[in-house]
Design a protein around this motif. Structure first.
Motif, mmCIF file in Angstrom:
data_model
loop_
_atom_site.group_PDB
_atom_site.id
_atom_site.type_symbol
_atom_site.label_atom_id
_atom_site.label_comp_id
_atom_site.label_asym_id
_atom_site.label_seq_id
_atom_site.Cartn_x
_atom_site.Cartn_y
_atom_site.Cartn_z
ATOM 1 N N PRO A 175 43.925 63.309 41.108
ATOM 2 C CA PRO A 175 42.638 63.364 41.823
ATOM 3 C C PRO A 175 41.490 63.867 40.960
ATOM 4 O O PRO A 175 40.342 63.445 41.128
ATOM 5 C CB PRO A 175 42.920 64.320 42.994
ATOM 6 C CG PRO A 175 44.138 65.068 42.623
ATOM 7 C CD PRO A 175 44.946 64.168 41.750
ATOM 8 N N VAL A 176 41.770 64.769 40.022
ATOM 9 C CA VAL A 176 40.711 65.253 39.132
ATOM 10 C C VAL A 176 40.153 64.110 38.295
ATOM 11 O O VAL A 176 38.941 63.997 38.084
ATOM 12 C CB VAL A 176 41.247 66.376 38.214
ATOM 13 C CG1 VAL A 176 40.239 66.693 37.117
ATOM 14 C CG2 VAL A 176 41.534 67.632 39.035
ATOM 15 N N LEU A 177 41.052 63.235 37.829
ATOM 16 C CA LEU A 177 40.624 62.092 37.019
ATOM 17 C C LEU A 177 40.124 60.936 37.883
ATOM 18 O O LEU A 177 39.560 59.978 37.363
ATOM 19 C CB LEU A 177 41.786 61.608 36.140
ATOM 20 C CG LEU A 177 42.270 62.577 35.050
ATOM 21 C CD1 LEU A 177 43.510 62.025 34.362
ATOM 22 C CD2 LEU A 177 41.171 62.842 34.034
ATOM 23 N N GLY A 178 40.370 61.014 39.175
ATOM 24 C CA GLY A 178 39.922 59.954 40.070
ATOM 25 C C GLY A 178 40.742 58.693 39.967
ATOM 26 O O GLY A 178 40.211 57.588 40.120
ATOM 27 N N VAL A 179 42.041 58.852 39.695
ATOM 28 C CA VAL A 179 42.920 57.686 39.562
ATOM 29 C C VAL A 179 44.145 57.879 40.444
ATOM 30 O O VAL A 179 44.420 58.973 40.932
ATOM 31 C CB VAL A 179 43.373 57.488 38.097
ATOM 32 C CG1 VAL A 179 42.184 57.279 37.182
ATOM 33 C CG2 VAL A 179 44.211 58.670 37.620
ATOM 34 N N SER A 180 44.876 56.802 40.634
ATOM 35 C CA SER A 180 46.111 56.889 41.409
ATOM 36 C C SER A 180 47.202 57.526 40.559
ATOM 37 O O SER A 180 47.134 57.521 39.318
ATOM 38 C CB SER A 180 46.558 55.500 41.856
ATOM 39 O OG SER A 180 46.934 54.725 40.730
ATOM 40 N N ARG A 181 48.223 58.045 41.212
ATOM 41 C CA ARG A 181 49.326 58.653 40.467
ATOM 42 C C ARG A 181 50.103 57.592 39.681
ATOM 43 O O ARG A 181 50.636 57.879 38.612
ATOM 44 C CB ARG A 181 50.242 59.429 41.416
ATOM 45 C CG ARG A 181 49.563 60.685 41.968
ATOM 46 C CD ARG A 181 50.428 61.443 42.949
ATOM 47 N NE ARG A 181 51.575 62.066 42.314
ATOM 48 C CZ ARG A 181 52.368 62.954 42.925
ATOM 49 N NH1 ARG A 181 52.120 63.303 44.190
ATOM 50 N NH2 ARG A 181 53.399 63.489 42.308
#
Length: 244
Positions: free
Chosen positions: A44-50
């Motif tokens: 979430p910090v990077l704004g991407v999916s796991r």
């Protein structure tokens, strides 16, 4: 004049993650031994999916700068490491197999690298390392040694000398180049008309190389290892190589 527009390059999500981590490593914010935050926090910090994060982490594992330990506890998670030897060797083997480099390219690179390695080893190799190299030479002289076992010991001998040269990058490149031609050298040795005689001749040269390094005669060792490499590579097929 009208503005000439160019297409905008679209990066896949995991490439953006790779770029972000790379920037932090280059900036010194991430160092060897540092751990990345857990996936549930970092994604979430990077704004991407796991899933995109995992793909990026797998790439970093493949290139030898990350190791991921699954599970829970203090050792779990992804940690920054430096392990270039295996990663670079794997990459070079694949490109060599795909014909990105010809055998002649690899031969000349190997000659340059190993001349440097043997010459430097004559100045920097420790007695302990040279004793280890001698054990490999003795192993190659075992009566009835099989071709594959000989090839393994041969590879370890050349890589060990490179490691003892005092230059980590030369060592890594030498290891990668030697590993890239291991299958071809194995095939060449298997095709020898008189394998026992071939093994004796090669091992004799290894023994002389080791003696020259022990005695600090780096220039002579460099000249001999070049002849040693060129003689063996001369039995292989020249030009781009197609491997099954």
């Amino acid at each position: 004049m009208p503005v000439e527009w160019q297409p905008v390059r679209q990066s896949r999500t995991h490439e953006l993650v790779l770029r972000s981590i790379e920037e932090r490593v280059v900036a010194g914010e991430l160092r060897v031994g540092d751990r990345l935050p857990p996936e549930r926090e970092l994604a979430p910090v990077l704004g991407v999916s796991r899933s995109a994060l995992r793909e990026a982490l797998r790439v970093l594992e493949t290139i030898g700068v990350l190791v991921a330990q699954p599970g829970r506890g203090p050792d779990a998670g992804a940690r920054i490491v430096r392990n270039p030897d295996d990663a670079l060797g794997r990459l070079l083997r694949l490109h060599f197999a795909l014909g990105s480099y010809s055998l002649q390219d690899v031969l000349e690179a190997r000659v340059v690298l190993e001349r440097s390695s043997f010459e430097a080893a004559a100045c920097h190799a420790s007695p302990e390392v040279l004793d280890e190299a001698e054990a490999l030479v003795v192993g190659m002289a075992e009566p009835g040694i099989e071709v594959s076992a000989f090839n393994d010991l041969d590879t370890r001998f050349h890589v060990l000398i490179a490691h003892s040269s005092g230059n980590a990058l030369t060592s890594t490149l030498t290891s990668a180049v030697r590993e890239s031609v291991r299958p071809l050298i194995l095939r060449a040795l298997e095709a020898a008309e008189d394998w026992p005689a071939t093994a004796r001749a090669l091992d004799t040269e290894h023994g002389i190389l080791l003696t020259l390094v022990r005695e600090g005669r780096g220039g002579e060792a460099a000249d001999l290892v070049e002849r040693h490499i060129r003689a063996l590579h001369g039995t292989l097929v020249e030009g781009p190589v197609e491997q099954s």
